[in-house]
Design an enzyme around this catalytic site. Structure first.
Site, short mmCIF file in Angstrom:
data_model
loop_
_atom_site.label_atom_id
_atom_site.label_comp_id
_atom_site.label_asym_id
_atom_site.label_seq_id
_atom_site.Cartn_x
_atom_site.Cartn_y
_atom_site.Cartn_z
NE ARG A 4 -2.97 0.52 3.05
CZ ARG A 4 -3.85 1.44 2.64
NH1 ARG A 4 -4.67 1.16 1.66
NH2 ARG A 4 -3.88 2.62 3.20
CE1 TYR A 13 -12.90 10.79 -3.26
CE2 TYR A 13 -12.71 9.51 -5.28
CZ TYR A 13 -12.98 9.58 -3.93
OH TYR A 13 -13.32 8.45 -3.23
N PRO A 14 -9.74 14.81 -4.33
CG PRO A 14 -9.44 17.13 -4.11
CD PRO A 14 -9.85 16.06 -5.10
CG MET A 15 -11.36 12.39 0.76
SD MET A 15 -12.35 11.05 1.45
CE MET A 15 -13.15 11.87 2.82
CE LYS A 38 -13.31 10.29 6.88
NZ LYS A 38 -14.46 9.49 6.43
CG HIS A 41 -16.56 3.72 4.06
ND1 HIS A 41 -17.80 4.21 3.78
CD2 HIS A 41 -15.72 4.31 3.19
CE1 HIS A 41 -17.73 5.08 2.79
NE2 HIS A 41 -16.46 5.15 2.40
CD GLN A 49 -8.58 1.85 -1.67
OE1 GLN A 49 -9.55 2.56 -1.73
NE2 GLN A 49 -8.17 1.29 -0.55
#
Length: 674
Positions: free
Chosen positions: A140, A154-156, A158, A181, A194
């Site tokens: 990872r 895309y950025p995100m 919380k 999730h 991913q």
């Protein structure tokens, strides 16, 4: 209120998503030689970075971007921030970058975090480095870019609203969200890959999410299902989405030509039916030459999904992001094997067509190309290989198609020249390469040119074992050519070959009245026009002095030499002061858009001021065509070639060239007179 417990994290490779918007107006208006250089440098950059020639580890991939937000996405993964910094600045040095502007970028680092019990065991040092869990987390942190066609980035962050603040919830509550999730994500294992990257302190958002799939609807379905999970519905904020398709670096010309990529069999066939054999076939051959002939080019990072695919959504070790989750075993998930596009199977053809053409081999290729004005030392080196194709079409009808093919061929180091020649009313295509196998591939494209009938090929002599450092022997012929130039110069005629052109240029200067000289040149031009090798002869007037220049272009050096005998008979021919012991350059045929003529003259005055301060500069003059004021000619005198080249390599010249894209209607031709 008690301080909340953050998860443990471990970071891996640094990541840059570099999204570029192409200046399409500038691209369309740029001279073809500039576009060719941009394509060549772009292919070289992307291929070298995909082959990882800049760092010890990492990955690079390039994608088209659909929609208005950008046109290209360059994705870099590197071990250090310094590697990313260098990669970003290296691209800016390419000619291709000059046609782009950054639409969006994102800096982050691959991340694994310890919300699950098993991941906490890893962070606490309770598992062996060779365990399945440890290897999975390391995969990872140091992922391979998957070969899937589609990418979604895309950025995100919380959410931190008063009633929905992720950072005010307990560790246990956050861990429960992450697990649930992740359960959703595991249902898409094998369909979506991913990469989760942390960006707190790196960029404007807190995480960067990159998803790959062979079908974009898989990504849509995954994200739709996750939107209904409380981890997203209550706590997720999203930035812009960028969706693209991966392409091989060698398909860059097809991308900028608006063609379908990858350039597969169907795309090649379609373009050929549409008469587009100067574009798509080039990319098919380019891909074969670059992606399969150079180590690491193309998608060279394929293999088993265990090795290249990266973790599936919802696997162990994921943190404060929408795709986290737990794994029952902690082992790296398995998947079906996928052949590598850069592997052995693809290396033999990569699914692209065999485009090599048939031709009859002859022993007198040297004589055949010589009759067409191509001679060793000027047009080629001994040992090169020539194709001589006869066409029933008029030379004027196919010259544009052949020029475009030649521009495409210029992407390859083994290409020498490709041109149309006319002799005794007959039309010939000549293409010269440094190796027969390269010529064989080119023959497939040349045979598609209108009217091609007889197709011949042959070796141009034997290569000299004592070749000079430039790769060819040609010294005797080059010396002869230089002697001709010196002889002409002694008579006041300055000769040379425009850089990147197949024509030969002659220039004489006269102090005769410009109008009277123009009448004599008009008669001379009528005589010259009887020869197929004549391109054009033009009179230019210097507005700031009484000097007039006559420039004459010819297809062959022999024809130019013959024409020089007539040019020296023009009245009041003079030598350029200091020309004999210096170095001269001629910038020819600056065709200025009428609305920019005054601005061009002002720009010349500005550049003239810069030139005055350059070491070794003697003088520079701007002359205009007596019949067309928008056609310009620039002549410069220098102490030495090195002084002239120092200017051509300067930022001032680069800025002038960039500015000229907007004001010039055609590409200029430059002649260097050694």
């Amino acid at each position: 209120m008690d301080q909340r417990k953050p998860p443990q994290t471990e970071e891996g490779w640094y990541v840059l998503h570099d999204c570029r918007r192409i200046d399409w107006d500038a691209w369309r208006e740029a001279p073809s030689r500039v576009r060719d250089r941009a394509l060549s440098e772009g292919i070289d950059f992307f291929s070298a970075y995909e082959a990882l020639e800049d760092a010890e580890a990492g990955q690079t991939a390039v994608y088209t971007v659909l929609g208005h937000k950008a046109d290209l996405m360059i994705l870099h993964l590197r071990p250090t921030m310094g590697d990313l910094d260098a990669a970003e600045r290296h691209f800016e040095q390419t000619e291709l970058a000059a046609f782009t502007e950054r639409a969006f970028s994102y800096v982050s680092v691959t991340e694994a975090s310890g919300y699950t019990e098993k991941s906490r065991e890893y962070f606490d040092g309770e598992v062996d480095d060779d365990s399945g869990l440890a290897q999975y987390i390391q995969a990872r942190l140091h992922p391979d870019v998957p070969d899937e066609e589609f990418v979604c980035f895309y950025p995100m962050s919380k959410r931190r609203d008063p009633d929905q603040n992720w950072y005010d919830t307990s560790f246990e509550e956050r861990a429960a969200h992450i697990k649930r999730h992740g359960d959703i994500g595991r249902g898409y294992g094998g369909d979506v890959n991913q990469m989760i990257c942390g960006s707190i302190g790196f960029d404007d958002w807190e995480w960067g999410i990159t998803l790959w799939s062979e079908d974009m609807t898989n990504i849509k379905e995954l994200l739709t299902e996750m939107r209904f999970d409380p981890s997203t519905s209550q706590f997720a904020e999203f930035g812009p989405f960028y969706v693209g398709r991966r392409f091989d670096p060698t398909d860059l010309p097809a991308v900028l030509a608006g063609q379908r990529v990858p350039t597969d069999d169907r795309a090649v066939e379609t373009a050929a039916q549409a008469g587009g054999h100067a574009e798509v076939p080039d990319h098919a051959e380019t891909a074969a030459a670059h992606a399969h002939g150079e180590a690491g080019a193309g998608h060279a990072h394929g293999g088993d999904a265990d090795e290249r695919g990266g973790p599936h959504p919802g696997n162990a070790g994921e943190g404060d992001h929408p795709h986290g989750g737990d794994s029952a075993s902690g082992d790296h998930p398995s998947a079906d094997d996928h052949p590598s596009p850069g592997g052995t199977e693809s290396s033999s053809g990569g699914g692209r067509p065999d485009v090599s053409g048939d031709f009859e081999e002859v022993d007198d290729a040297v004589q055949r190309v010589g009759r067409l004005g191509l001679h060793e030392g000027n047009a080629y080196d001994a040992g090169d290989y020539a194709l001589i194709f006869h066409s029933s079409a008029d030379a004027e009808d196919i010259v544009d198609d052949v020029e475009e093919l030649g521009n495409s061929f210029d992407h390859y180091d083994r290409h020498v020249t490709t041109t149309v020649r006319a002799q005794s009313g007959q039309t010939y295509l000549v293409s010269i390469w440094t190796a027969k196998e390269a010529a064989e591939t080119a023959a497939g494209f040349l045979s598609d040119v209108d009217g091609v009938e007889e197709q011949l090929g042959g070796q141009l002599g034997a290569a000299d074992d004592g070749a000079d450092e430039s790769g060819g022997n040609g010294g005797e012929a080059a010396a002869s050519s230089q002697s001709i130039r010196e002889q002409l110069e002694s008579e006041g005629v300055y000769a040379g070959q425009p850089h990147g052109e197949d024509v030969y240029a002659l220039v004489v200067y006269s102090r005769a009245d410009a109008d009277a000289l123009a009448e004599e040149v008009a008669d001379l031009r009528s005589a010259f026009d009887r020869y197929d090798t004549h391109v054009r002869t033009t009179v230019y007037r210097d507005a700031d002095s009484d000097t007039t220049a006559v420039a004459s272009l010819w297809d062959t050096e022999d024809a130019a030499e013959t024409a020089s005998e007539y040019l020296t008979d023009l009245p009041e021919v003079v030598h350029r002061q200091g020309e004999g012991d210096g170095f001269g350059t001629m910038g020819m045929f600056y065709t200025v858009k009428p609305e920019y003529r005054e601005e061009f003259v002002e720009k010349f005055d500005t550049v003239g001021g810069l030139l005055a301060d350059m070491d070794g500069h003697r003088e520079t003059a701007l002359l205009a065509n007596v019949d067309d004021a928008n056609d310009m000619f620039i002549a410069s005198q220098w102490d030495s070639k090195e002084d002239a080249m120092a200017f051509f390599r300067s930022d001032a010249f680069s800025d002038t060239v960039s500015w000229g894209r907007d004001v010039l209607a055609d590409r200029p031709r430059h002649v260097f007179l050694a």
